[in-house]
Design an enzyme around this catalytic site. Structure first.
Site, PDB file in Angstrom:
ATOM      1  N   CYS A  52      22.565 -29.219  89.322  1.00 13.30           N
ATOM      2  CA  CYS A  52      22.046 -27.936  88.818  1.00 13.30           C
ATOM      3  C   CYS A  52      21.266 -28.142  87.525  1.00 13.30           C
ATOM      4  O   CYS A  52      20.229 -27.513  87.313  1.00 13.30           O
ATOM      5  CB  CYS A  52      23.189 -26.949  88.597  1.00 13.30           C
ATOM      6  SG  CYS A  52      23.855 -26.313  90.149  1.00 13.30           S
ATOM      7  N   GLU A  85      29.785 -21.746  99.882  1.00  7.47           N
ATOM      8  CA  GLU A  85      30.313 -22.984 100.464  1.00  7.47           C
ATOM      9  C   GLU A  85      30.109 -23.000 101.978  1.00  7.47           C
ATOM     10  O   GLU A  85      29.690 -22.012 102.584  1.00  7.47           O
ATOM     11  CB  GLU A  85      31.787 -23.134 100.082  1.00  7.47           C
ATOM     12  CG  GLU A  85      31.952 -23.238  98.571  1.00  7.47           C
ATOM     13  CD  GLU A  85      33.372 -23.509  98.114  1.00  7.47           C
ATOM     14  OE1 GLU A  85      34.318 -23.396  98.918  1.00  7.47           O
ATOM     15  OE2 GLU A  85      33.529 -23.848  96.917  1.00  7.47           O
ATOM     16  N   GLU A  87      24.380 -21.565  90.334  1.00  7.05           N
ATOM     17  CA  GLU A  87      23.181 -21.680  89.485  1.00  7.05           C
ATOM     18  C   GLU A  87      21.937 -21.879  90.333  1.00  7.05           C
ATOM     19  O   GLU A  87      20.881 -21.298  90.096  1.00  7.05           O
ATOM     20  CB  GLU A  87      23.288 -22.893  88.546  1.00  7.05           C
ATOM     21  CG  GLU A  87      24.402 -22.840  87.552  1.00  7.05           C
ATOM     22  CD  GLU A  87      25.730 -23.404  88.073  1.00  7.05           C
ATOM     23  OE1 GLU A  87      26.045 -23.200  89.262  1.00  7.05           O
ATOM     24  OE2 GLU A  87      26.444 -24.014  87.283  1.00  7.05           O
TER      25      GLU A  87
HETATM   26  N1  THU Z   1      30.073 -25.009  91.513  1.00  8.17           N
HETATM   27  C1  THU Z   1      29.078 -24.190  91.074  1.00  8.17           C
HETATM   28  O1  THU Z   1      28.792 -23.157  91.675  1.00  8.17           O
HETATM   29  N2  THU Z   1      28.425 -24.554  89.944  1.00  8.17           N
HETATM   30  C2  THU Z   1      28.640 -25.701  89.248  1.00  8.17           C
HETATM   31  O2  THU Z   1      27.910 -26.020  88.313  1.00  8.17           O
HETATM   32  C3  THU Z   1      29.763 -26.559  89.606  1.00  8.17           C
HETATM   33  C4  THU Z   1      30.457 -26.234  90.865  1.00  8.17           C
HETATM   34  C5  THU Z   1      30.756 -24.649  92.754  1.00  8.17           C
HETATM   35  C6  THU Z   1      30.451 -25.566  93.910  1.00  8.17           C
HETATM   36  C7  THU Z   1      31.675 -25.382  94.768  1.00  8.17           C
HETATM   37  O3  THU Z   1      31.470 -24.236  95.576  1.00  8.17           O
HETATM   38  C8  THU Z   1      32.784 -25.081  93.775  1.00  8.17           C
HETATM   39  O4  THU Z   1      32.132 -24.699  92.566  1.00  8.17           O
HETATM   40  C9  THU Z   1      33.695 -26.258  93.506  1.00  8.17           C
HETATM   41  O5  THU Z   1      32.973 -27.382  93.152  1.00  8.17           O
END
Ligand code: THU
Length: 161
Positions: free
Chosen positions: A112, A64, A75
């Site tokens: 993704c 993030e 992913e």
């Molecule tokens: N997130 C993922 O890493 N993969 C996903 O398919 C959905 C969301 C992460 C993005 C963000 O850092 C956190 O989860 C909340 O959305």
């Protein structure tokens, strides 16, 4: 007018016990990698592991950023890293886990899915997807196409019209 319908098949396991030894190992690797997620804003840790045709296992976690849209999902971190290092290898499997438990496994976001399907289409071989959230049941899809029907294909850009 013709009414058409789609049938999507997926496999549900109550626990990891029903998975192959290889997949149990990949799920364990994904889970142990969750600690590397950088998710100070959402506190939602996600981990993804790609198994390549040469046997390499490439891991990623969500990253993030204080400027929110600059972050990236686990992913995409994993598959971009895999294809950056091994552009000519196929991605055979991807396993995605989250730290947080939920009744149903958390499945990949739309962006993704779009990234994953482009690699699936270009390698002309399905990518098997396995997802688990905390101690949830496990879902398995034999192809990314199963979670993204009617996908946009970059080949459309080459069609004349
Ligand atoms: N997130 C993922 O890493 N993969 C996903 O398919 C959905 C969301 C992460 C993005 C963000 O850092 C956190 O989860 C909340 O959305």
């Amino acid at each position: 007018m013709v009414k058409r319908s789609l049938h999507i098949e997926y496999f549900e396991f109550e626990t990891c016990n029903g998975l192959s030894e290889e997949l149990k190992g990949l799920v364990a690797e994904a889970d142990s990698n969750l600690k590397n997620a950088y998710a100070p804003y959402s506190n939602f840790k996600v981990s993804a592991v790609c198994k390549l045709s040469n046997g390499e296992v490439i891991k990623g976690t969500n990253q993030e950023n204080g400027a929110y849209p600059s972050g990236l999902c686990a992913e995409r971190v994993a598959i971009f890293a895999a294809k950056s290092q091994f552009p000519d290898e196929n991605v055979d499997k991807i396993v995605i886990t989250t730290a947080q438990s939920s009744t149903e496994p958390v499945s990949p976001c739309g962006a993704c899915r779009q990234v994953l399907i482009e690699y699936e289409i270009t390698q002309n071989q399905p990518i098997e997807l396995t997802i688990k959230s905390g101690d949830s049941k496990v879902w398995q899809f034999k192809s990314i196409g199963d979670i993204l029907p009617f996908a946009f294909d970059g080949e459309f850009l080459k069609e004349k019209g």
